[in-house]
Design an enzyme around this catalytic site. Sequence first.
Site, PDB file in Angstrom:
ATOM      1  N   LYS A 160       4.678  -7.369  -1.313  1.00  0.00           N
ATOM      2  CA  LYS A 160       3.549  -6.535  -0.900  1.00  0.00           C
ATOM      3  C   LYS A 160       2.472  -6.574  -1.972  1.00  0.00           C
ATOM      4  CE  LYS A 160       1.908  -3.374   1.973  1.00  0.00           C
ATOM      5  NZ  LYS A 160       0.565  -3.963   1.896  1.00  0.00           N
ATOM      6  N   ASN A 205     -13.733   4.619  -4.134  1.00  0.00           N
ATOM      7  CA  ASN A 205     -12.814   5.228  -3.163  1.00  0.00           C
ATOM      8  C   ASN A 205     -11.829   6.175  -3.838  1.00  0.00           C
ATOM      9  OD1 ASN A 205      -9.855   4.868  -1.835  1.00  0.00           O
ATOM     10  ND2 ASN A 205     -11.409   5.017  -0.249  1.00  0.00           N
ATOM     11  N   SER A 251       0.582   2.514   2.617  1.00  0.00           N
ATOM     12  CA  SER A 251       0.652   1.192   3.254  1.00  0.00           C
ATOM     13  C   SER A 251       2.052   0.974   3.833  1.00  0.00           C
ATOM     14  CB  SER A 251       0.341   0.090   2.235  1.00  0.00           C
ATOM     15  OG  SER A 251      -1.046  -0.092   2.106  1.00  0.00           O
ATOM     16  N   LYS A 285       0.455 -10.657  -4.923  1.00  0.00           N
ATOM     17  CA  LYS A 285      -0.980 -10.437  -5.084  1.00  0.00           C
ATOM     18  C   LYS A 285      -1.695 -11.726  -4.698  1.00  0.00           C
ATOM     19  CE  LYS A 285      -3.550  -6.928  -6.525  1.00  0.00           C
ATOM     20  NZ  LYS A 285      -3.295  -5.513  -6.235  1.00  0.00           N
TER      21      LYS A 285
END
Length: 456
Positions: A111, A261, A389, A147
């Site tokens: 991930k 964010n 996620s 990544k």
Amino acid sequence: MHTAYLKLLHSLCAAASPLLSPLTTLRRYSARRRGGSGGGISSSRMNALAATSRNFKQAAKLLGLDSKLEKSLLIPFREIKVECTIPKDDGTLASYVGFRVQHDNARGPMKGGIRYHHEVDPDEVNALAQLMTWKTAVANIPYGGAKGGIGCSPGDLSISELERLTRVFTQKIHDLIGIHTDVPAPDMGTNAQTMAWILDEYSKFHGYSPAVVTGKPVDLGGSLGRDAATGRGVLFATEALLAEHGKGIAGQRFVIQGFGNVGSWAAQLITEAGGKVIAISDVTGAVKNSNGIDIAKLMKHSAENRGIKGFDGGDAVDPTSLLTEECDVLIPAALGGVINKDNADAIKAKYIIEAANHPTDPEADEILAKKGVLILPDILANSGGVTVSYFEWVQNIQGFMWDEEKVNRELKTYMTRAFRDTKEMCRSHHCDLRMGAFTLGVNRVARATVLRGWEA
């Protein structure tokens, strides 16, 4: 069972005794065994690479890892490099290099984000993939680390050029990612729209597969609460740390570096919880108000003026002085390497919450430790994003979506538990929170690796 296995497993279990007893581990190991299982950079980034390696080696030493296992854990599972050639809007051809590093899958699918940035290179991507492995293990979600990125300047590309680039990249790697293999997400220079393009292109080869990426638009199976997840996770982690010292968010003075964010959501949520944000900065400038900044008003100003520069709800200050402002809690939520040996001694905060990736250099760590400053490390503090996620992935696989209240409730459970488990490792190994988190993450990956049948 080999004697070497028993010794290695026993040492790993002893290192994590608060989490799993040796007997339980050996029973699980035996059951699993019977069932069978397969299996040029800038100085700031060089510091990040060096710090990642240093923290891992220190954790491995504290855990007493076998040297061969230690080396095995550092070696990536797979490194991918592809050429992405696209027609530009003016008819010319342009070629970009894309990378995907899949570091470890001992605990589940790999991930990690995909970033579009002109300085993307394999060394940086490799370090970030390794960090994701430890971060997902600290959060105790069933993932490994990965990544990716494309060396480009997204601001110089039109929307149609970005779409073509994303689709070509997906075509080159579609057979190496997947719902149970490697699940990308947005990162620097990418967003929900980028994930929508990847989903659509991947689905042309494999059928509709919403769980292949996370951070998608809600209309395509994205999770409610995902936008605020990292900032909300920062809030929950901060609450857990302060509670250890008999304090709460209310009444504490916060300084936040970064109003993107993560920083903006953290500022909003901290204010709602009764905290006072007294100084904040972004790339355009910094503002300070000792009585507390009106975050809602600042959000409106920032949206209308593309930054906080010119905001009249406080005094303009030098952004470089923001980190050394007098406060209770400092939250670096922008770039890496901003707290270093040159400014660490001047920092007046009692607590530092690392919302950014690697904001504190190792030299600064030592200086701040001597000053008694408590640092909540990035692999714990900013893990809210990857945790939600995971929730999105779960919802997609189930075909059953959660309401936002459930997402936030589950996130608080995971963040609080990760902090508690980190504290257990701190007590077991007499170390600080950074090493507590690293030993927790590395130990979980090491145990999974051995349990699956690793042999030197």
